[in-house]
Design a protein around this motif. Structure first.
Motif, PDB file in Angstrom:
ATOM      1  N   TYR A  38       0.974  -1.280   0.243  1.00 27.38           N
ATOM      2  CA  TYR A  38       0.055  -0.229  -0.003  1.00 27.38           C
ATOM      3  C   TYR A  38       1.040   1.327   0.114  1.00 27.38           C
ATOM      4  O   TYR A  38       0.816   2.145  -0.609  1.00 27.38           O
ATOM      5  N   GLY A  39       1.870   1.262   0.882  1.00 28.40           N
ATOM      6  CA  GLY A  39       2.750   2.193   0.821  1.00 28.40           C
ATOM      7  C   GLY A  39       2.568   3.680   1.754  1.00 28.40           C
ATOM      8  O   GLY A  39       1.535   3.643   2.184  1.00 28.40           O
ATOM      9  N   CYS A  40       3.342   4.385   1.815  1.00 31.20           N
ATOM     10  CA  CYS A  40       3.100   5.654   2.541  1.00 31.20           C
ATOM     11  C   CYS A  40       3.974   6.949   1.888  1.00 31.20           C
ATOM     12  O   CYS A  40       4.944   6.711   1.280  1.00 31.20           O
ATOM     13  N   PHE A  41       3.329   8.210   2.034  1.00 30.71           N
ATOM     14  CA  PHE A  41       4.181   9.233   1.840  1.00 30.71           C
ATOM     15  C   PHE A  41       5.290   9.470   2.768  1.00 30.71           C
ATOM     16  O   PHE A  41       5.109   8.935   3.954  1.00 30.71           O
ATOM     17  N   GLN A  42       6.340   9.809   2.413  1.00 27.91           N
ATOM     18  CA  GLN A  42       7.463   9.632   3.204  1.00 27.91           C
ATOM     19  C   GLN A  42       8.458  10.865   3.103  1.00 27.91           C
ATOM     20  O   GLN A  42       8.543  11.709   2.014  1.00 27.91           O
ATOM     21  N   VAL A  43       9.187  11.309   4.039  1.00 25.09           N
ATOM     22  CA  VAL A  43      10.085  12.270   4.087  1.00 25.09           C
ATOM     23  C   VAL A  43      11.313  11.885   3.028  1.00 25.09           C
ATOM     24  O   VAL A  43      11.635  10.919   2.751  1.00 25.09           O
ATOM     25  N   LEU A  44      11.791  12.923   2.307  1.00 28.35           N
ATOM     26  CA  LEU A  44      12.610  12.768   1.422  1.00 28.35           C
ATOM     27  C   LEU A  44      14.149  12.690   1.896  1.00 28.35           C
ATOM     28  O   LEU A  44      14.999  11.930   1.737  1.00 28.35           O
ATOM     29  N   GLY A  45      14.313  13.554   2.707  1.00 27.30           N
ATOM     30  CA  GLY A  45      15.704  13.608   3.634  1.00 27.30           C
ATOM     31  C   GLY A  45      15.955  14.884   4.527  1.00 27.30           C
ATOM     32  O   GLY A  45      14.957  15.788   4.715  1.00 27.30           O
ATOM     33  N   ASN A  46      17.137  14.745   5.086  1.00 32.81           N
ATOM     34  CA  ASN A  46      17.292  15.785   6.287  1.00 32.81           C
ATOM     35  C   ASN A  46      18.594  16.593   5.683  1.00 32.81           C
ATOM     36  O   ASN A  46      19.815  15.841   5.372  1.00 32.81           O
ATOM     37  N   LEU A  47      18.685  17.917   5.364  1.00 33.92           N
ATOM     38  CA  LEU A  47      19.804  18.488   4.992  1.00 33.92           C
ATOM     39  C   LEU A  47      20.583  19.286   6.344  1.00 33.92           C
ATOM     40  O   LEU A  47      19.729  19.878   6.945  1.00 33.92           O
ATOM     41  N   LYS A  48      21.364  18.994   6.897  1.00 33.15           N
ATOM     42  CA  LYS A  48      22.298  19.374   7.814  1.00 33.15           C
ATOM     43  C   LYS A  48      23.301  20.376   7.543  1.00 33.15           C
ATOM     44  O   LYS A  48      24.188  20.187   6.818  1.00 33.15           O
ATOM     45  N   ILE A  49      23.292  21.769   8.222  1.00 28.99           N
ATOM     46  CA  ILE A  49      24.308  22.671   7.910  1.00 28.99           C
ATOM     47  C   ILE A  49      24.902  22.847   9.580  1.00 28.99           C
ATOM     48  O   ILE A  49      24.292  23.350  10.317  1.00 28.99           O
ATOM     49  N   ASP A  50      26.150  22.527   9.522  1.00 31.83           N
ATOM     50  CA  ASP A  50      26.870  22.763  10.896  1.00 31.83           C
ATOM     51  C   ASP A  50      27.703  24.083  10.479  1.00 31.83           C
ATOM     52  O   ASP A  50      28.477  24.410   9.367  1.00 31.83           O
ATOM     53  N   TYR A  51      27.666  25.395  11.247  1.00 32.63           N
ATOM     54  CA  TYR A  51      28.023  26.584  10.952  1.00 32.63           C
ATOM     55  C   TYR A  51      29.437  26.624  12.030  1.00 32.63           C
ATOM     56  O   TYR A  51      29.442  25.956  13.003  1.00 32.63           O
ATOM     57  N   GLN A  52      30.545  27.421  11.405  1.00 29.75           N
ATOM     58  CA  GLN A  52      31.570  27.796  12.108  1.00 29.75           C
ATOM     59  C   GLN A  52      31.809  29.273  12.255  1.00 29.75           C
ATOM     60  O   GLN A  52      31.280  29.958  11.268  1.00 29.75           O
ATOM     61  N   TYR A  53      31.998  29.534  13.363  1.00 28.74           N
ATOM     62  CA  TYR A  53      32.091  30.877  13.741  1.00 28.74           C
ATOM     63  C   TYR A  53      33.702  31.247  14.281  1.00 28.74           C
ATOM     64  O   TYR A  53      34.374  30.239  14.766  1.00 28.74           O
ATOM     65  N   ALA A  54      34.034  32.505  14.003  1.00 28.22           N
ATOM     66  CA  ALA A  54      35.287  33.023  14.291  1.00 28.22           C
ATOM     67  C   ALA A  54      35.420  32.854  15.910  1.00 28.22           C
ATOM     68  O   ALA A  54      36.702  32.415  16.549  1.00 28.22           O
ATOM     69  N   ASN A  55      34.560  33.113  16.607  1.00 23.92           N
ATOM     70  CA  ASN A  55      34.380  32.985  18.072  1.00 23.92           C
ATOM     71  C   ASN A  55      33.690  31.772  18.550  1.00 23.92           C
ATOM     72  O   ASN A  55      32.362  31.725  18.030  1.00 23.92           O
ATOM     73  N   GLN A  56      34.349  30.946  18.688  1.00 21.10           N
ATOM     74  CA  GLN A  56      33.644  29.693  19.207  1.00 21.10           C
ATOM     75  C   GLN A  56      32.707  29.697  20.481  1.00 21.10           C
ATOM     76  O   GLN A  56      31.743  28.790  20.401  1.00 21.10           O
ATOM     77  N   ASN A  57      32.934  30.587  21.162  1.00 20.01           N
ATOM     78  CA  ASN A  57      31.804  31.050  22.364  1.00 20.01           C
ATOM     79  C   ASN A  57      30.610  31.746  21.946  1.00 20.01           C
ATOM     80  O   ASN A  57      30.437  32.728  21.891  1.00 20.01           O
ATOM     81  N   VAL A  58      29.783  30.933  20.999  1.00 21.34           N
ATOM     82  CA  VAL A  58      28.699  31.567  20.279  1.00 21.34           C
ATOM     83  C   VAL A  58      27.359  32.029  21.103  1.00 21.34           C
ATOM     84  O   VAL A  58      26.844  30.747  21.932  1.00 21.34           O
ATOM     85  N   ASN A  59      27.172  32.955  21.499  1.00 23.31           N
ATOM     86  CA  ASN A  59      26.283  33.737  22.343  1.00 23.31           C
ATOM     87  C   ASN A  59      25.213  34.620  21.494  1.00 23.31           C
ATOM     88  O   ASN A  59      25.465  35.784  21.630  1.00 23.31           O
ATOM     89  N   PRO A  60      24.141  34.085  20.542  1.00 22.22           N
ATOM     90  CA  PRO A  60      23.772  35.135  19.648  1.00 22.22           C
ATOM     91  C   PRO A  60      22.660  36.009  20.288  1.00 22.22           C
ATOM     92  O   PRO A  60      22.055  35.700  21.462  1.00 22.22           O
ATOM     93  N   SER A  61      22.589  37.181  19.890  1.00 25.32           N
ATOM     94  CA  SER A  61      21.687  38.119  20.096  1.00 25.32           C
ATOM     95  C   SER A  61      20.965  38.703  19.269  1.00 25.32           C
ATOM     96  O   SER A  61      21.210  38.346  18.047  1.00 25.32           O
ATOM     97  N   GLU A  62      19.583  39.218  19.373  1.00 23.58           N
ATOM     98  CA  GLU A  62      18.751  39.872  18.566  1.00 23.58           C
ATOM     99  C   GLU A  62      18.242  38.821  17.667  1.00 23.58           C
ATOM    100  O   GLU A  62      18.228  39.176  16.191  1.00 23.58           O
TER     101      GLU A  62
END
Length: 776
Positions: free
Chosen positions: A121-145
């Protein structure tokens, strides 16, 4: 003479709406933090491709979808011996031995094999997961705004935040132009971007990098030999500067100022050469300037979205994040008249994004799934759900989005003819309660829900609705064989109830509900459940009208007219004043059952109305009072539609508020619950998109109705909407477009247009009159 002056005055006064741009607040969903779960991510789609980014700062997951990605394959699960048991099943039903009849149905009158629970019978399925790992100059990332947004006006999502003194911006859209998904990453200072990109899928997937392009590919299980649908998703990265390094299964970028990520995906569903088109789309989009691709996307999307605008006067609370705005609205709906407008336009947005002419209609999850095994297979349930998905498109000026459903139904006719012969030895075609992209029409694997006769006839209501709104005679010619085939089935399969003399279906069920027999036992199998009687009455009438309009099948018309004399009425009233759900006045086992199928005649049909059938309308109210206001979101939305048709604006708003209750539940639920997730997708729970679409249709039904032969303005608006508002581009049956403005509960300006000037009957401020619609 005075009447003539008044009519001219109306035409002059109401003309201004044709050129006036209705001001409304920015239509957006926005949040001040990343999504912590899938039900908080933002739904993007172009009718084929879906994308749901979570906006993570250090690492981001983006769920990818393709509307055509289905496991399983065509099958023949008909039991061709089933019709041999039909006389005995019917005999038992006529003798009141419904429980014994149900046992026999379960034994001989269901589909072969595992049915909807099987791999075939089958089913509708997820295609996949795109993963993006981000690098920052300052590894102590504390985002604001931090700010995350989905613009409904542009079909673009955006994430922005600061790390130290650098602002990072991401834009995401599934292009309505070149049919690819695009992500753009920028920073306020040069060479501050670094990412590692990978793509994966939970099963039946491989990855590789060729010529700098990352690909996810595989073949799904078909339930036969493992060689099911083939699929591919390709990811190409383009940078303005910096360095790009390709590893075995990842792409790394360092020291870039801007990064463009292009995703081109496809399957071999009705497209054996899909990879050629996939590569062409990827090459074309990545060779084009980003600004051109974005502007082309917005232009094509807005051709649909900008057809309709709506504003309801009063306070609006857009200055708080959408998840909090949902909480506030549920607590005090009178404080935010902008939120129903946002939710209505979000429903239109979801329709535009989850289907496309020439492809598939939205399934139980629209276009968006994050699992291999989606709840209820992410399929097409035919006992309200797929129909509800389509209910808002006509009135909301998205008429062509009904066509994918017509195509799906056309593909069910041939297998449905086999099913009609196998089980009922009848001509015509039938579909029961579930279907998939492979044309499944057999009964489900359990009599209690799978034996419903209503599916094919109910689908014909949706197909007819497009004709009723469009007046497209060529379309009517196309769908007429489908409607006729469905009517042929019911005409052949009806039997006579000796107690009443009525012609009824047997065996059948009132979708998913159960009743007590006089012996204290319970059953679902019956003859002539009310929904079947209503569908047969409506379908025969529509086919008679269609045949007359097309000048065909005079003898068949006569036969249907004759049978109509013996079809049960639109509703029978029980001893307690409610509409009977079955042909006998059985007591239901669950008075608050989620399905209210016996009110089909009230909506989507027009067999029950307060003006034409007041006694049945009162009985419908009592039915709804006993059913209660809770349930899965789709059930609450259906009740909203019923109360709107009963022209009770306060009760309709109460149901809207009940639907718009915050939830984070994701368990499988069949009873009370419902609610809306932080990303405004509706919950059964779990996620089912029909609640969104049902509520969208319900809000429209509160503002305009056109099912009684005239267009009625503001038939069911609550008190706090009456202060004022404007709508432009709402559609009505007969191929009319309506603009209107109201103040203090009264319509003060309106304009009705059509392709040619012609008369139209309207009901405005309680007065029925006839005017001439202006030419578009």
């Amino acid at each position: 003479m005075m009447q003539t002056r008044l009519k001219v005055g109306f035409l002059i006064t109401f003309t201004f709406l044709s050129t006036q741009l209705i001001a409304q607040e920015k239509l957006r969903l926005w949040y001040d933090k990343p999504a912590q779960k899938w039900e908080e991510t933002l739904a993007l789609g172009n009718g084929r491709l879906g994308m749901m980014p979570d906006g993570g700062v250090k690492s981001e997951n983006i769920v990818l979808n393709d509307i055509t990605l289905w496991s399983g394959a065509p099958q023949d699960a008909n039991n061709y011996e089933a019709n041999k048991s039909l006389p005995e099943i019917r005999r038992l039903i006529l003798e009141g031995k419904n429980d014994e009849a149900q046992d026999l149905v379960n034994k001989n009158f269901i589909c072969k094999g595992e049915g909807s629970g099987g791999a075939n019978y089958g089913c509708f399925q997820v295609l996949g997961n795109l993963k993006i790992d981000y690098q920052y100059a300052n590894q102590n990332v504390n985002p604001s705004e931090y700010y995350r947004e989905l613009s409904l006006d542009r079909a673009v999502a955006k994430t922005t935040f600061k790390v130290k003194d650098i602002t990072y911006t991401r834009e995401y859209f599934t292009s309505f132009d070149n049919d690819v998904s695009i992500i753009r990453l920028t920073a306020s200072k040069p060479k501050q971007l670094g990412i590692e990109l990978s793509i994966s899928r939970p099963e039946r997937a491989d990855t590789r990098v060729e010529n700098g392009v990352l690909e996810l590919f595989g073949q799904l299980h078909n339930g036969i030999d493992g060689k099911g649908m083939r699929y591919s998703a390709k990811v190409k990265v383009v940078t303005s500067d910096g360095t790009q390094q390709v590893n075995k299964n990842t792409i790394q970028v360092k020291d870039a100022s801007a990064i463009l990520i292009y995703i081109s995906a496809g399957t071999d569903f009705k497209d054996a050469d899909f990879k050629t088109r996939q590569n062409q789309r990827l090459a074309k989009a990545s060779a084009r300037k980003y600004t051109e691709e974005l502007s082309g996307h917005i232009r094509n999307y807005q051709k649909l979205f900008n057809r309709l605008s709506l504003n309801i006067d009063g306070t609006s609370n857009d200055q708080v994040p959408t998840n909090q705005r949902l909480i506030n609205y549920h607590a005090r709906p009178q404080d935010d008249n902008g939120f129903p407008v946002l939710f209505y336009q979000f429903g239109r947005y979801l329709s535009i994004c989850s289907t496309r002419v020439g492809l598939l209609p939205p399934n139980l999850q629209g276009l968006w799934a994050n699992q291999i095994r989606t709840p209820w297979n992410g399929d097409y349930h035919l006992d309200v759900n797929i129909q509800m998905n389509q209910w808002p498109v006509e009135v909301s000026n998205l008429s062509e989005l009904n066509l994918p459903l017509a195509d799906l139904v056309a593909g069910m006719v041939k297998p449905g003819e086999r099913t009609a012969k196998a089980y009922y030895n009848a001509n015509g075609w039938i579909a029961h309660v579930i279907t998939n992209v492979w044309g499944f029409t057999e009964p489900g694997e359990s009599a209690s829900w799978g034996a419903s006769n209503a599916g094919s006839g109910w689908l014909c209501n949706n197909l007819w609705d497009h004709y009723a709104f469009s007046n497209d005679k060529n379309y009517l010619k196309k769908i007429y064989p489908i409607l006729k085939g469905s009517a042929q089935f019911y005409a052949d399969a009806l039997i006579k109830d000796p107690q009443t003399g009525w012609l009824v279906t047997a065996p059948s069920v009132s979708p998913e509900n159960t009743f007590y027999l006089p012996n204290g036992k319970t059953a679902s199998i019956s003859m002539g459940p009310t929904i079947d009687n209503q569908i047969v009455r409506e379908l025969f009438t529509n086919v008679i009208d269609a045949a007359k309009e097309l000048g065909v099948d005079a003898d068949f018309r006569k036969s249907l007219l004759e049978k109509l004399k013996s079809v049960p009425p639109a509703g029978n009233i029980s001893a307690d004043g409610r509409i009977m759900e079955w042909i006998r006045d059985y007591k239901e086992t669950d008075p608050q059952h989620r399905h209210i199928s016996h009110l089909y005649g009230l909506y989507p049909a027009s067999l029950i109305t307060p003006s034409k059938t007041p006694a049945l309308a009162e009985a419908a109210k009592k039915t709804l009072e006993v059913r209660g206001d809770d349930g899965p979101s789709w059930s609450i939305a259906y009740k909203l539609l019923f109360w709107a048709r009963l022209q009770d604006g306060e009760r309709a708003q109460k149901l809207l508020v009940e639907l718009l209750k915050p939830t984070e539940r994701t368990d499988i639920n069949y009873g009370a619950g419902g609610g809306i997730y932080p990303n405004l997708l509706s919950a059964g729970p779990p996620f089912q998109i029909d609640g969104n679409f049902g509520a969208t249709a319900g809000i429209a039904e509160m503002l305009i109705q056109s099912h009684e032969g005239y267009i009625e303005f503001l038939p069911a608006v609550p008190a706090n909407w009456k202060s004022g508002g404007k709508a432009k581009g709402i559609r009505a049956r007969g191929n009319f477009t309506v603009d209107m403005e109201w103040k203090a509960g009264k319509v003060v300006n309106y304009k009705i247009t059509s392709k040619q000037p012609r008369k139209v009957k309207i009901k405005v401020n309680g007065v029925v009159k006839e005017i001439v619609a202006a030419k578009i």
